[in-house]
Scaffold this motif. Structure first.
Motif, PDB file in Angstrom:
ATOM      1  N   PHE A  21       0.844  -1.191   0.000  1.00  0.00           N
ATOM      2  CA  PHE A  21       0.000   0.000   0.000  1.00  0.00           C
ATOM      3  C   PHE A  21       0.882   1.245   0.000  1.00  0.00           C
ATOM      4  O   PHE A  21       1.867   1.309   0.739  1.00  0.00           O
ATOM      5  CB  PHE A  21      -0.917  -0.002   1.235  1.00  0.00           C
ATOM      6  CG  PHE A  21      -1.820   1.195   1.298  1.00  0.00           C
ATOM      7  CD1 PHE A  21      -2.852   1.342   0.388  1.00  0.00           C
ATOM      8  CD2 PHE A  21      -1.628   2.178   2.247  1.00  0.00           C
ATOM      9  CE1 PHE A  21      -3.693   2.453   0.426  1.00  0.00           C
ATOM     10  CE2 PHE A  21      -2.455   3.289   2.303  1.00  0.00           C
ATOM     11  CZ  PHE A  21      -3.493   3.427   1.386  1.00  0.00           C
ATOM     12  N   GLU A  22       0.519   2.202  -0.812  1.00  0.00           N
ATOM     13  CA  GLU A  22       1.313   3.423  -0.996  1.00  0.00           C
ATOM     14  C   GLU A  22       2.779   3.104  -1.274  1.00  0.00           C
ATOM     15  O   GLU A  22       3.680   3.840  -0.872  1.00  0.00           O
ATOM     16  CB  GLU A  22       1.181   4.368   0.208  1.00  0.00           C
ATOM     17  CG  GLU A  22      -0.210   4.972   0.287  1.00  0.00           C
ATOM     18  CD  GLU A  22      -0.353   6.103   1.284  1.00  0.00           C
ATOM     19  OE1 GLU A  22       0.624   6.429   1.973  1.00  0.00           O
ATOM     20  OE2 GLU A  22      -1.451   6.669   1.343  1.00  0.00           O
ATOM     21  N   HIS A  77     -10.297  13.877  -1.057  1.00  0.00           N
ATOM     22  CA  HIS A  77      -8.852  13.607  -1.028  1.00  0.00           C
ATOM     23  C   HIS A  77      -8.435  13.192  -2.435  1.00  0.00           C
ATOM     24  O   HIS A  77      -9.111  12.375  -3.060  1.00  0.00           O
ATOM     25  CB  HIS A  77      -8.598  12.491  -0.007  1.00  0.00           C
ATOM     26  CG  HIS A  77      -7.164  12.165   0.231  1.00  0.00           C
ATOM     27  ND1 HIS A  77      -6.112  12.951  -0.179  1.00  0.00           N
ATOM     28  CD2 HIS A  77      -6.590  11.093   0.864  1.00  0.00           C
ATOM     29  CE1 HIS A  77      -4.972  12.394   0.191  1.00  0.00           C
ATOM     30  NE2 HIS A  77      -5.233  11.269   0.816  1.00  0.00           N
ATOM     31  N   GLU A  79      -5.459  11.737  -3.310  1.00  0.00           N
ATOM     32  CA  GLU A  79      -4.507  10.648  -3.478  1.00  0.00           C
ATOM     33  C   GLU A  79      -5.175   9.579  -4.349  1.00  0.00           C
ATOM     34  O   GLU A  79      -6.369   9.301  -4.211  1.00  0.00           O
ATOM     35  CB  GLU A  79      -4.074  10.077  -2.122  1.00  0.00           C
ATOM     36  CG  GLU A  79      -2.809   9.258  -2.281  1.00  0.00           C
ATOM     37  CD  GLU A  79      -2.105   8.909  -0.984  1.00  0.00           C
ATOM     38  OE1 GLU A  79      -2.666   9.169   0.093  1.00  0.00           O
ATOM     39  OE2 GLU A  79      -0.987   8.367  -1.068  1.00  0.00           O
ATOM     40  N   ASP A  81      -5.558   6.492  -4.548  1.00  0.00           N
ATOM     41  CA  ASP A  81      -6.360   5.361  -4.053  1.00  0.00           C
ATOM     42  C   ASP A  81      -7.832   5.749  -3.901  1.00  0.00           C
ATOM     43  O   ASP A  81      -8.694   4.886  -3.763  1.00  0.00           O
ATOM     44  CB  ASP A  81      -5.802   4.775  -2.739  1.00  0.00           C
ATOM     45  CG  ASP A  81      -5.521   5.796  -1.661  1.00  0.00           C
ATOM     46  OD1 ASP A  81      -5.258   6.962  -1.986  1.00  0.00           O
ATOM     47  OD2 ASP A  81      -5.555   5.431  -0.469  1.00  0.00           O
ATOM     48  N   HIS A  82      -8.127   7.039  -3.942  1.00  0.00           N
ATOM     49  CA  HIS A  82      -9.518   7.509  -3.849  1.00  0.00           C
ATOM     50  C   HIS A  82      -9.982   8.311  -5.055  1.00  0.00           C
ATOM     51  O   HIS A  82     -11.174   8.496  -5.243  1.00  0.00           O
ATOM     52  CB  HIS A  82      -9.700   8.383  -2.597  1.00  0.00           C
ATOM     53  CG  HIS A  82      -9.118   7.762  -1.385  1.00  0.00           C
ATOM     54  ND1 HIS A  82      -9.642   6.621  -0.825  1.00  0.00           N
ATOM     55  CD2 HIS A  82      -8.031   8.077  -0.647  1.00  0.00           C
ATOM     56  CE1 HIS A  82      -8.908   6.270   0.219  1.00  0.00           C
ATOM     57  NE2 HIS A  82      -7.921   7.128   0.336  1.00  0.00           N
ATOM     58  N   HIS A 145      -4.490  13.715   4.907  1.00  0.00           N
ATOM     59  CA  HIS A 145      -3.081  13.452   4.916  1.00  0.00           C
ATOM     60  C   HIS A 145      -2.323  14.286   3.881  1.00  0.00           C
ATOM     61  O   HIS A 145      -1.087  14.385   3.909  1.00  0.00           O
ATOM     62  CB  HIS A 145      -2.981  11.927   4.723  1.00  0.00           C
ATOM     63  CG  HIS A 145      -1.945  11.318   3.901  1.00  0.00           C
ATOM     64  ND1 HIS A 145      -2.149  10.456   2.868  1.00  0.00           N
ATOM     65  CD2 HIS A 145      -0.609  11.434   4.020  1.00  0.00           C
ATOM     66  CE1 HIS A 145      -1.018  10.047   2.372  1.00  0.00           C
ATOM     67  NE2 HIS A 145      -0.069  10.606   3.035  1.00  0.00           N
ATOM     68  N   ASP A 164      -9.003  10.072   5.080  1.00  0.00           N
ATOM     69  CA  ASP A 164      -8.094   9.017   5.557  1.00  0.00           C
ATOM     70  C   ASP A 164      -8.154   8.827   7.077  1.00  0.00           C
ATOM     71  O   ASP A 164      -7.730   7.779   7.589  1.00  0.00           O
ATOM     72  CB  ASP A 164      -6.644   9.373   5.199  1.00  0.00           C
ATOM     73  CG  ASP A 164      -6.261   8.930   3.790  1.00  0.00           C
ATOM     74  OD1 ASP A 164      -6.937   8.051   3.227  1.00  0.00           O
ATOM     75  OD2 ASP A 164      -5.268   9.465   3.273  1.00  0.00           O
ATOM     76  N   TYR A 186      -1.291   2.105  10.469  1.00  0.00           N
ATOM     77  CA  TYR A 186      -1.676   3.004   9.374  1.00  0.00           C
ATOM     78  C   TYR A 186      -1.438   4.463   9.782  1.00  0.00           C
ATOM     79  O   TYR A 186      -0.824   5.237   9.050  1.00  0.00           O
ATOM     80  CB  TYR A 186      -3.160   2.764   9.048  1.00  0.00           C
ATOM     81  CG  TYR A 186      -3.732   3.705   8.019  1.00  0.00           C
ATOM     82  CD1 TYR A 186      -3.692   3.388   6.669  1.00  0.00           C
ATOM     83  CD2 TYR A 186      -4.317   4.910   8.396  1.00  0.00           C
ATOM     84  CE1 TYR A 186      -4.210   4.248   5.723  1.00  0.00           C
ATOM     85  CE2 TYR A 186      -4.837   5.774   7.456  1.00  0.00           C
ATOM     86  CZ  TYR A 186      -4.782   5.441   6.123  1.00  0.00           C
ATOM     87  OH  TYR A 186      -5.292   6.299   5.193  1.00  0.00           O
ATOM     88  N   HIS A 217     -10.861   4.234   4.433  1.00  0.00           N
ATOM     89  CA  HIS A 217     -10.335   2.868   4.564  1.00  0.00           C
ATOM     90  C   HIS A 217     -10.903   2.275   5.852  1.00  0.00           C
ATOM     91  O   HIS A 217     -11.154   3.004   6.810  1.00  0.00           O
ATOM     92  CB  HIS A 217      -8.810   2.864   4.689  1.00  0.00           C
ATOM     93  CG  HIS A 217      -8.083   3.519   3.557  1.00  0.00           C
ATOM     94  ND1 HIS A 217      -7.994   2.973   2.306  1.00  0.00           N
ATOM     95  CD2 HIS A 217      -7.396   4.687   3.487  1.00  0.00           C
ATOM     96  CE1 HIS A 217      -7.284   3.760   1.529  1.00  0.00           C
ATOM     97  NE2 HIS A 217      -6.914   4.819   2.213  1.00  0.00           N
TER      98      HIS A 217
HETATM   99 FE1  FEO Z   1      -4.036   9.497   1.612  1.00  0.00          FE
HETATM  100 FE2  FEO Z   1      -6.036   6.764   1.392  1.00  0.00          FE
HETATM  101  O1  FEO Z   1      -4.985   8.144   0.715  1.00  0.00           O
END
Ligand code: FEO
Length: 386
Positions: A21-22, A77, A79, A81-82, A145, A164, A186, A217
């Motif tokens: 992840f990331e 957000h 990033e 992943d979203h 974040h 997040d 996390y 998440h």
């Molecule tokens: Fe900061 Fe779940 O992305």
């Protein structure tokens, strides 16, 4: 498709393919990319999902819509992943608008080559969006974040969409596990540096009547919210969560490891309820980082290496210092066969950290643990527990 409230549906996806992840965190139980839809006179969709799941996410959304059209995509957000599904969403529903902060629109231009022009509505602190019964209130959350982040509060159902924050590793269809364990790993891995910013948004959240937290998440939180809010308060203020200690070591031939284990034994004898011991070369470094922030006591044991310290220890201390490590009791053990300098190097790396207390003595091993070292370790255990 899960019903969160009468009008709110879960439309997120589970990822069991992801290796890191990331790009750095192992996720043995996968990962969830959460997304939600609020069905009212107007329909708002809360964020999208990772690029590998755009079709699945769109399918979930269509099912929830039941033939209706969404009016808004709220982007909390950017990033990926979203945010990866934004362009596909905008193409699928040409009349829909995006609601996001000004910074988020600037990022859209960088990610997608467009900020979607007049199909965007900028949201700032306290701005609202009325859907009918539901009024959404936006709460900016910079650096929780990324700088463009905002939370969204649904005044009707008293739901906080928290981006997040309050998220954890793990897919939602994986075996149920302790929330705090993977939420802590996390938090400190991903948001740990930004404690003051998390504190600022917690203060804003304290003014809202929150019944449900919908993070991007991990599970939707519906009960005992004080527990989660208290943990976030402890973590973001760099407070001690659990009574105990962590010993983090690197060892080339086992002598430094022996010293670490001896110290753990001595500390347990002195009544330390919980002593976690991590071999930094072999453990998940993110677990060691969360331990460092969880307990009030930490011992670092490493080898002198190239007139510096062993690489895994250097990396570990960097993880701590870049996350504002502070307010702990610290013990040091060094090993060196001809010119030990590791204790000095470790102390130097921690110089900028606030409110550290160094326990005495720093143990100096010259290759193998001898009787003098055993006595030093007993003394260090006592001072660590003082
Ligand atoms: Fe900061 Fe779940 O992305």
């Amino acid at each position: 498709m899960k019903e969160i409230t009468g009008d709110i549906r879960y439309i997120g996806v589970n990822d069991h393919q992801l290796d890191l992840f990331e790009g750095q965190y192992i996720v043995p139980n996968g990962m969830a990319y959460n997304s939600y839809v609020i069905l009212d006179e107007k329909i708002a969709v809360m964020d999208t999902a990772d690029q590998h799941f755009t079709e699945e996410w769109l399918g979930n959304l269509r099912e929830a819509l039941g033939g209706r059209k969404p009016d808004y995509l709220v982007v909390q957000h950017m990033e990926p992943d979203h945010s990866a599904g934004i362009a596909a969403f905008m193409q699928a529903w040409p009349e829909a608008e995006i609601v996001a902060t000004a910074k988020a629109f600037a990022m859209m231009k960088n990610f997608f080559g467009t900020d979607f022009g007049d199909r965007g509505r900028k949201a700032g602190e306290g701005d609202t969006l009325c859907l009918g019964k539901h009024t959404l209130q936006f709460v900016t959350a910079p650096m929780v974040h990324w700088p463009e982040v905002m939370f969204t509060y649904d005044r009707q159902d008293k739901v906080l969409f928290s981006a997040d924050a309050f998220g954890k590793f793990g897919a939602l269809d994986a075996e149920e596990e302790d929330w705090a364990c993977e939420a802590r790993r996390y938090y400190f891995g991903i948001v740990g540096k930004y404690g003051p910013q998390v504190q600022a948004v917690l203060k804003k959240a304290a003014g809202l009547d929150i019944r449900i937290i919908c993070p991007l998440h991990g599970p939707v939180l519906t009960e005992n919210l004080g527990y989660y809010l208290d943990l976030y308060n402890t973590w973001s203020s760099y407070g001690v969560e659990t009574d105990g200690a962590v010993i983090c070591y690197t060892s080339v031939y086992g002598h430094t490891a022996e010293a670490a284990e001896l110290l753990a034994e001595e500390m347990r004898k002195l009544g330390c309820q919980k002593v976690a011991v991590n071999d930094l070369a072999r453990c998940d470094m993110a677990e060691a980082v969360e331990d460092a922030f969880r307990y009030g006591r930490i011992v670092l044991a490493t080898t002198t290496y190239n007139a510096d310290i062993f690489p895994f220890m250097r990396e570990f201390i960097q993880h701590l210092t870049e996350r504002n490590f502070r307010g702990r009791r610290v013990g040091l053990i060094e090993n060196g066969s001809w010119a030990p300098t590791a204790a000095k190097v470790m102390k130097g790396m921690l110089e900028g950290c606030k409110d550290l207390t160094f326990a005495e003595p720093a143990v100096k091993i010259l290759s193998a643990v001898n009787e003098t070292n055993r006595e030093e370790i007993r003394q260090l255990a006592k001072d660590m527990m003082a």
